[in-house]
Design an enzyme around this catalytic site. Structure first.
Site, short mmCIF file in Angstrom:
data_model
loop_
_atom_site.label_atom_id
_atom_site.label_comp_id
_atom_site.label_asym_id
_atom_site.label_seq_id
_atom_site.Cartn_x
_atom_site.Cartn_y
_atom_site.Cartn_z
N ARG A 1 -3.20 -10.41 4.39
CA ARG A 1 -3.54 -11.75 4.88
C ARG A 1 -2.29 -12.55 5.29
NH1 ARG A 1 -8.07 -11.10 1.01
NH2 ARG A 1 -9.99 -11.32 2.25
N HIS B 1 0.85 -1.20 0.00
CA HIS B 1 0.00 0.00 0.00
C HIS B 1 0.89 1.25 0.00
CE1 HIS B 1 -2.63 -3.03 2.12
NE2 HIS B 1 -3.45 -2.63 1.18
N GLN C 1 -17.87 -7.64 -0.45
CA GLN C 1 -16.98 -8.45 -1.31
C GLN C 1 -16.50 -9.72 -0.62
OE1 GLN C 1 -14.06 -5.04 -1.51
NE2 GLN C 1 -12.55 -6.69 -1.51
O1 PAF Z 1 -7.89 -4.45 -2.89
C1 PAF Z 1 -8.59 -4.10 -1.90
O2 PAF Z 1 -8.08 -3.83 -0.81
C2 PAF Z 1 -10.11 -4.01 -2.05
O3 PAF Z 1 -10.59 -5.00 -2.89
C3 PAF Z 1 -10.58 -2.61 -2.49
C4 PAF Z 1 -10.07 -2.25 -3.87
C5 PAF Z 1 -10.13 -1.57 -1.49
C6 PAF Z 1 -12.11 -2.58 -2.56
O4 PAF Z 1 -12.68 -2.87 -1.32
#
Ligand code: PAF
Length: 296
Positions: free
Chosen positions: A187, A37, A61
């Site tokens: 994870r 990130h 999701q």
């Molecule tokens: O990759 C992720 O962390 C998630 O799938 C995202 C793009 C933030 C959408 O919730």
């Protein structure tokens, strides 16, 4: 760095940035941030005047039995990483802010969401596309940054942006790996030490296939064989596939175009994914070329 929790506050804040003609970069995340990130935020900070990072663990999701309830969280550490890597605004909405009572409209991705992870996580990319579309409408970024590790996600989002005429450039940033090759992932925190060792099987195989490809190997069967070899270490191999980099259709025979070699496997109870992009032409080697929004 400003921390904002409501859509109204975020919009008001970003209006002032936009009025000054600033270019807005956006990094959507689910938190528990790592250097992967960090690389997205750094790229945004380098290319934009203001960078917004969102932290939102999107329930839409996750399928039944997946790790929504246990998804790792560490907001304090996340704030530190955002600050250190150049974010200007951190958006941390509650679930009710994004999905108020009565919410019922979704973005349904097409064929690109069906293979690979789509076979094992029904509804996952619908949830991703929906939340990313909402976040794009809320933030209205000029550029949005995604990691290559989630290759299918990046392809699905690129397609959504084209299909729905969203005025945002999607930038896909190469995967950041540990020194031994393991792709960074939130994870990875679930892995016990012995599982962490076995998790290396994914990247070892992919990187061996990539080295062979770079040395001239073009046989799909041989590249898959090389990637497969270390995978006896994992507990459940969901898929190892070589697919066309843009259509995600299985590719056979000789590699004569840009392809992605993608894997998903469980190590213990942790589901891991990884991929490498293989391009026979030097221009196609960069992911942003191979996933060009202009290409069909
Ligand atoms: O990759 C992720 O962390 C998630 O799938 C995202 C793009 C933030 C959408 O919730």
């Amino acid at each position: 760095m400003r921390v904002v929790r409501t859509i109204a506050d975020l919009r008001a804040l970003l209006r002032t940035h936009r009025e000054q003609g600033q270019r807005i970069g956006f990094v959507p995340t689910m938190g528990f941030l790592h250097e992967g990130h960090g690389a997205l935020i750094r790229q945004s900070a380098a290319r934009c005047d203001a960078t917004v990072v969102s932290i939102f663990v999107n329930p839409d999701q996750f399928g039944p039995g997946e790790d929504l309830a246990n998804y790792p969280r560490d907001l304090e550490r996340d704030q530190g990483l955002c600050l250190e890597t150049g974010a200007n605004v951190l958006f941390i909405p509650e679930v009710s802010e994004i999905y108020p009572t009565g919410f019922q409209t979704h973005v349904e991705p097409g064929r690109l969401a069906e293979p690979l992870c789509g076979q094992f996580r029904p509804g996952h990319f619908r949830g991703v596309a929906t939340v990313v579309a909402k976040l794009f409408h809320i933030v209205q970024p000029d550029l949005a940054f995604f990691g290559q590790k989630d290759y299918q996600q990046a392809v699905v989002i690129r397609r959504m942006v084209r299909d729905l005429n969203m005025p945002v450039d999607v930038v896909v940033v190469p995967t950041i790996r540990e020194a031994d090759g393991l792709a960074l992932s939130s994870r990875n925190a679930y892995l016990k030490p012995e599982e962490r060792t076995r998790a290396l099987a994914l990247s070892l195989g992919l990187l061996a296939a990539k080295a062979a490809f770079d040395a001239g190997e073009r046989s799909t069967a041989r590249l898959l064989e090389l990637a497969q070899a270390p995978l006896q270490q994992v507990d459940d191999l969901q898929y190892l596939e070589l697919v066309d980099a843009q259509t995600l259709e299985a590719h056979d025979g000789t590699v004569d175009r840009t392809v992605a070699l993608c894997v998903a496997a469980y190590v213990g109870t942790t589901r891991l994914i990884d991929n490498v992009v293989l391009s026979p032409s030097p221009e196609g080697a960069g992911l942003n070329v191979s996933l060009s929004p202009q290409a069909s």
